[in-house]
Design an enzyme around this catalytic site. Structure first.
Site, mmCIF file in Angstrom:
data_model
loop_
_atom_site.group_PDB
_atom_site.id
_atom_site.type_symbol
_atom_site.label_atom_id
_atom_site.label_comp_id
_atom_site.label_asym_id
_atom_site.label_seq_id
_atom_site.Cartn_x
_atom_site.Cartn_y
_atom_site.Cartn_z
ATOM 1 N N SER A 42 51.085 29.787 -31.584
ATOM 2 C CA SER A 42 52.398 30.421 -31.576
ATOM 3 C C SER A 42 52.998 30.375 -32.983
ATOM 4 O O SER A 42 52.321 30.709 -33.958
ATOM 5 C CB SER A 42 53.291 29.736 -30.539
ATOM 6 O OG SER A 42 54.453 30.492 -30.307
ATOM 7 N N ASP A 203 51.000 34.875 -26.562
ATOM 8 C CA ASP A 203 51.235 33.539 -27.099
ATOM 9 C C ASP A 203 50.187 32.539 -26.602
ATOM 10 O O ASP A 203 49.951 32.410 -25.395
ATOM 11 C CB ASP A 203 52.628 33.062 -26.689
ATOM 12 C CG ASP A 203 53.136 31.943 -27.568
ATOM 13 O OD1 ASP A 203 52.420 30.933 -27.706
ATOM 14 O OD2 ASP A 203 54.244 32.082 -28.123
#
Length: 379
Positions: A42, A203
């Site tokens: 992320s 993500d």
């Protein structure tokens, strides 16, 4: 034994990692690459790429990263003016209600400014050169496939470093590029997924239950984990109970979902690794070998915030565009979920600088442990 660093996700919270890295660079200003295995997820993937792709002097890479976060504004991450936000959100609503024959990804925010920013700041060619010249062992970025549900670590490393497949986790050798970082940092529902090959990825935190594992598979024997949760550092307080609880709104629900993904799973993985290390210490090596178990204890150093980042975020709520402030429920003063959700989207230089300062102070408080981790004799 290779030394690795694991940089977790958390949106704007990842600025905290920069402060920790800055303190380490001040402790050892002459070092080149103190971490030969770098893995990010992320927003942590952005920090990982900046470390690996910034050149051969660690403190210079960290200084550049600090300058980037210290001058950050929401408009550099996503289109933040009111018209763009309104247009994007109403477009999502129309498609959800009416349906669409188009396959374009749906997301609340348009993060094309982030792609431009990373395109200027990260030199992926320098990552490959550092690996080819032996300065780095491997660099990995975690993303989640929306097609298969697998958590994929896209990595670069030497030819003899093979991939892996373990249940819903795998490692895939590739030439890292901008799409991998954009996919890894595509927070579900907030930023659009990214197509890589024949699949869309989002993500890497989405289904990541083993944050430390990719670094170990890429060759690390000891690992520094820089988290963005104060769960294990702050005194435990009993949660407030209300006689007449209110039904949770959208912001409260999403805050709990994000905290579960970005914070709780990493805490669980760290606790599990520590338990395994303790169990291995109780079992004679010969007995493990007879059982065919090739297991070694992993030296682990965790540095996480000493203060709740939600409380820091609450001081800078005006740094979020008005439309988003209403979405995260900023009008509900005092509700913990409000600042918690905001902390992921608060790409504001004041908030980021506050987190960098906290990370620096926390790393200084761990100076002795950091010396021991790197095997530095301070006598």
């Amino acid at each position: 034994m290779e030394t690795g660093v694991v940089l977790s996700g958390g949106g704007a919270r990842a600025a905290y990692q920069v402060g920790v890295l800055r303190a380490i660079s001040d402790m050892y200003p002459d070092w080149s690459h103190p971490f030969r295995v770098i893995v990010g997820t992320s927003a942590g993937a952005i920090n990982a790429m900046a470390l690996a792709g910034g050149g051969s002097i660690f403190r210079h890479n960290v200084s550049r990263l600090e300058g980037l976060w210290g001058e950050l504004a929401a408009g550099q991450i996503y289109k933040s003016n009111t018209l763009d936000l309104f247009r994007n959100m109403t477009g999502v609503a129309r498609r959800l209600i009416a349906g669409s024959e188009h396959c374009a990804p749906i997301a609340l925010l348009d993060n094309s400014p982030l792609r431009k920013l990373l395109g200027r700041e990260v030199d992926f060619g320098l990552i490959r050169r550092a690996i080819d010249e032996g300065e780095l062992k491997a660099v990995g970025v975690n993303a989640c496939s929306y097609s298969t549900g697998q958590n994929v670590c896209f990595y670069e490393g030497p030819e003899d470093l093979g991939g892996w497949l373990t249940g819903q986790r795998c490692g895939v050798r590739t030439e890292l590029g901008l799409d991998h970082v954009m996919a890894s940092s595509a927070i579900p529902t907030v930023f659009p997924p990214v197509r890589i090959g024949q699949e869309f990825y989002g993500d890497g935190i989405t289904r990541q239950m083993a944050h430390i594992s990719p670094a170990l598979r890429l060759g690390a024997g000891k690992v520094l984990v820089i988290g963005v949760s104060a769960n294990g550092q702050c005194p435990v307080k009993p949660p407030p109970r209300h006689d007449t609880p209110e039904a949770p709104n959208f912001a409260h629900v999403i805050a709990h979902v994000f905290n579960g993904m970005f914070l709780d799973t990493l805490d669980y993985d760290i606790d599990r690794l520590r338990l395994i290390n303790q169990l291995l210490g109780l079992i004679p090596r010969a007995r493990l070998e007879r059982a065919g178990l090739d297991l070694q204890p992993v030296e682990l150093l965790e540095i996480s915030p000493s203060q709740p980042l939600d409380e820091i975020a609450a001081r800078y709520m005006d740094g979020i565009p008005l439309v988003l402030r209403n979405l995260v429920g900023s009008a509900e003063h005092g509700h913990p979920s409000t600042a918690s959700l905001a902390s992921y989207l608060l790409f504001d230089s004041r908030f980021c600088k506050a987190l960098i300062r906290l990370g620096y102070e926390d790393a200084q408080a761990h100076a002795g442990q950091i010396d021991r981790f790197f095997g530095v004799d301070t006598r």
